[in-house]
Design a protein around this motif. Structure first.
Motif, PDB file in Angstrom:
ATOM      1  N   SER A  13       0.806  -1.228   0.000  1.00 45.14           N
ATOM      2  CA  SER A  13       0.000   0.000   0.000  1.00 45.14           C
ATOM      3  C   SER A  13       0.837   1.275   0.000  1.00 45.14           C
ATOM      4  CB  SER A  13      -0.945   0.009   1.210  1.00 45.14           C
ATOM      5  OG  SER A  13      -1.862  -1.055   1.143  1.00 45.14           O
ATOM      6  N   GLY A  14       2.154   1.130   0.076  1.00 47.97           N
ATOM      7  CA  GLY A  14       3.024   2.299   0.010  1.00 47.97           C
ATOM      8  C   GLY A  14       3.482   2.838   1.347  1.00 47.97           C
ATOM      9  N   HIS A  15       3.176   2.128   2.431  1.00 47.71           N
ATOM     10  CA  HIS A  15       3.561   2.595   3.759  1.00 47.71           C
ATOM     11  C   HIS A  15       4.750   1.821   4.324  1.00 47.71           C
ATOM     12  CE1 HIS A  15      -0.219   4.617   3.380  1.00 47.71           C
ATOM     13  NE2 HIS A  15      -0.916   3.515   3.506  1.00 47.71           N
ATOM     14  N   GLY A  16       5.280   0.887   3.542  1.00 50.52           N
ATOM     15  CA  GLY A  16       6.361   0.038   4.017  1.00 50.52           C
ATOM     16  C   GLY A  16       5.815  -1.224   4.663  1.00 50.52           C
ATOM     17  N   PRO A  17       6.636  -2.268   4.740  1.00 51.19           N
ATOM     18  CA  PRO A  17       6.207  -3.529   5.342  1.00 51.19           C
ATOM     19  C   PRO A  17       6.390  -3.543   6.850  1.00 51.19           C
ATOM     20  CG  PRO A  17       8.441  -3.773   4.518  1.00 51.19           C
ATOM     21  CD  PRO A  17       8.010  -2.351   4.177  1.00 51.19           C
ATOM     22  N   LYS A  18       5.755  -4.469   7.520  1.00 52.48           N
ATOM     23  CA  LYS A  18       6.036  -4.726   8.925  1.00 52.48           C
ATOM     24  C   LYS A  18       7.449  -5.308   9.032  1.00 52.48           C
ATOM     25  CE  LYS A  18       1.225  -5.894  10.056  1.00 52.48           C
ATOM     26  NZ  LYS A  18       0.323  -6.944  10.565  1.00 52.48           N
ATOM     27  N   PRO A  19       8.193  -5.028  10.092  1.00 54.20           N
ATOM     28  CA  PRO A  19       7.814  -4.283  11.296  1.00 54.20           C
ATOM     29  C   PRO A  19       8.154  -2.791  11.240  1.00 54.20           C
ATOM     30  CG  PRO A  19       9.905  -5.348  11.674  1.00 54.20           C
ATOM     31  CD  PRO A  19       9.482  -5.709  10.265  1.00 54.20           C
ATOM     32  N   GLU A  20       8.310  -2.245  10.029  1.00 49.92           N
ATOM     33  CA  GLU A  20       8.509  -0.796   9.922  1.00 49.92           C
ATOM     34  C   GLU A  20       7.250  -0.080  10.424  1.00 49.92           C
ATOM     35  OE1 GLU A  20       9.600   0.187   5.920  1.00 49.92           O
ATOM     36  OE2 GLU A  20      11.253  -1.256   5.884  1.00 49.92           O
ATOM     37  N   PRO A  21       7.367   1.172  10.849  1.00 51.55           N
ATOM     38  CA  PRO A  21       6.247   1.855  11.510  1.00 51.55           C
ATOM     39  C   PRO A  21       5.229   2.503  10.578  1.00 51.55           C
ATOM     40  CG  PRO A  21       8.179   3.258  11.527  1.00 51.55           C
ATOM     41  CD  PRO A  21       8.626   1.943  10.934  1.00 51.55           C
ATOM     42  N   GLY A  22       5.440   2.424   9.252  1.00 54.49           N
ATOM     43  CA  GLY A  22       4.651   3.227   8.320  1.00 54.49           C
ATOM     44  C   GLY A  22       3.159   3.006   8.345  1.00 54.49           C
ATOM     45  N   MET A  23       2.708   1.769   8.535  1.00 49.81           N
ATOM     46  CA  MET A  23       1.263   1.504   8.522  1.00 49.81           C
ATOM     47  C   MET A  23       0.564   2.200   9.686  1.00 49.81           C
ATOM     48  SD  MET A  23       1.010  -2.517   7.468  1.00 49.81           S
ATOM     49  CE  MET A  23       1.925  -3.203   6.084  1.00 49.81           C
ATOM     50  N   ALA A  67       6.373  -5.304  17.205  1.00 54.91           N
ATOM     51  CA  ALA A  67       7.587  -4.535  16.912  1.00 54.91           C
ATOM     52  C   ALA A  67       7.240  -3.293  16.106  1.00 54.91           C
ATOM     53  CB  ALA A  67       8.592  -5.400  16.159  1.00 54.91           C
ATOM     54  N   MET A  68       6.266  -3.402  15.206  1.00 55.73           N
ATOM     55  CA  MET A  68       5.794  -2.239  14.459  1.00 55.73           C
ATOM     56  C   MET A  68       5.203  -1.209  15.413  1.00 55.73           C
ATOM     57  SD  MET A  68       3.068  -1.988  11.276  1.00 55.73           S
ATOM     58  CE  MET A  68       1.676  -2.645  12.194  1.00 55.73           C
ATOM     59  N   ALA A  69       4.425  -1.673  16.385  1.00 51.66           N
ATOM     60  CA  ALA A  69       3.842  -0.766  17.379  1.00 51.66           C
ATOM     61  C   ALA A  69       4.932  -0.027  18.138  1.00 51.66           C
ATOM     62  CB  ALA A  69       2.954  -1.546  18.343  1.00 51.66           C
ATOM     63  N   ARG A  70       5.955  -0.737  18.559  1.00 55.62           N
ATOM     64  CA  ARG A  70       7.046  -0.106  19.297  1.00 55.62           C
ATOM     65  C   ARG A  70       7.808   0.882  18.424  1.00 55.62           C
ATOM     66  NH1 ARG A  70       4.918  -0.649  23.986  1.00 55.62           N
ATOM     67  NH2 ARG A  70       4.977  -2.738  24.891  1.00 55.62           N
ATOM     68  N   ALA A  71       8.072   0.498  17.172  1.00 56.58           N
ATOM     69  CA  ALA A  71       8.817   1.379  16.268  1.00 56.58           C
ATOM     70  C   ALA A  71       8.054   2.661  15.978  1.00 56.58           C
ATOM     71  CB  ALA A  71       9.121   0.646  14.962  1.00 56.58           C
ATOM     72  N   ALA A  72       6.714   2.564  15.935  1.00 59.30           N
ATOM     73  CA  ALA A  72       5.881   3.717  15.605  1.00 59.30           C
ATOM     74  C   ALA A  72       5.590   4.605  16.811  1.00 59.30           C
ATOM     75  CB  ALA A  72       4.559   3.247  15.004  1.00 59.30           C
TER      76      ALA A  72
END
Length: 239
Positions: free
Chosen positions: A159-169, A195-200
């Motif tokens: 969708s253009g926000h990056g994959p997990k566990p990156e914070p983009g979503m 991990a995505m939650a923590r990164a974001a």
């Protein structure tokens, strides 16, 4: 001290598979099809690929934090090629994405999701879905399960926000609602979600034990682990 969800939480972002969707009952058939496509008719290789991606060919159970549990179609395709698939990675990723869209028609919900989501939205909480699946497959699942009226945001790995566990979503969901990430609760069944939650900088990381993750694999990153999303409305009511 018992953990409680802070009243500053204004929206909930869900993972899909293992969180909203019964992982093994839905994905064991899909993943067998994916491995068969990647194996190009070689039955022995098919089992090798299933094992390599985290699914027991005999039981259909998927291991926590394995490729099938947390990776996207591009990552799974490359992993399958690394383990012997003769199909070119880009072509295989496209075939897997289509297989995942087709498989959405047979999605098995974890619980009465209309009831759970209705209680959450009825209390004023916007809901979104962020998955390592492709956006088309997520949208098809939401449509098949009749959840469209409850879900105001959908993000897949493509969708253009990056994959997990990156914070983009999570950042995209927050921007969609005009909120900060600290006002979002992320709910998921594997470490990529948390991990995505923590990164974001999300306001809460809630693990569910209804999918491939275990209490042992999730507790390091989760604020709390609950049995399934069916427990969420009562958790929120306790705020």
């Amino acid at each position: 001290m018992t953990w409680t969800l802070d009243s500053s939480i204004k929206a909930i972002l869900f993972d899909k598979d293992g969180t909203l969707i019964d992982f093994d009952r839905t994905w064991s058939v899909i993943n067998r099809k994916a491995a068969a496509i990647a194996a190009a008719g070689d039955g022995l290789l098919c089992d090798v690929l299933l094992n390599a991606c985290g699914m027991d060919p005999l039981t259909g159970k998927t291991r926590a934090d394995s490729m099938f549990a947390s990776a996207n179609a591009d990552e799974i395709a490359r992993h399958m090629v690394d383990h012997g698939s003769p199909v070119a990675p880009d072509a295989l990723a496209r075939l897997l994405d289509q297989a995942f869209v087709d498989g959405a028609d047979a999605a098995v919900p974890i619980c009465d999701l209309n009831l759970v989501m209705g209680r959450l939205t009825g209390s004023g909480l916007p809901l979104g879905i962020a998955s390592s699946d492709g956006e088309a497959s997520i949208r098809r699942t939401v449509e098949v399960l009749g959840l469209t009226r409850h879900v105001s945001f959908i993000a897949g790995y493509d969708s253009g926000h990056g994959p997990k566990p990156e914070p983009g979503m999570i950042h995209a969901f927050a921007a969609h609602l005009g909120l900060s990430a600290s006002q979002i609760a992320m709910v998921g069944d594997n470490r990529h979600d948390l991990a995505m939650a923590r990164a974001a900088g999300a306001g809460a990381a809630i693990g569910v034990l209804s999918g491939t993750g275990t209490h042992q694999s999730l507790t390091e990153l989760a604020d709390i682990c609950i049995a399934s999303v069916a427990d969420l409305p009562d958790l929120l009511a306790a705020r």
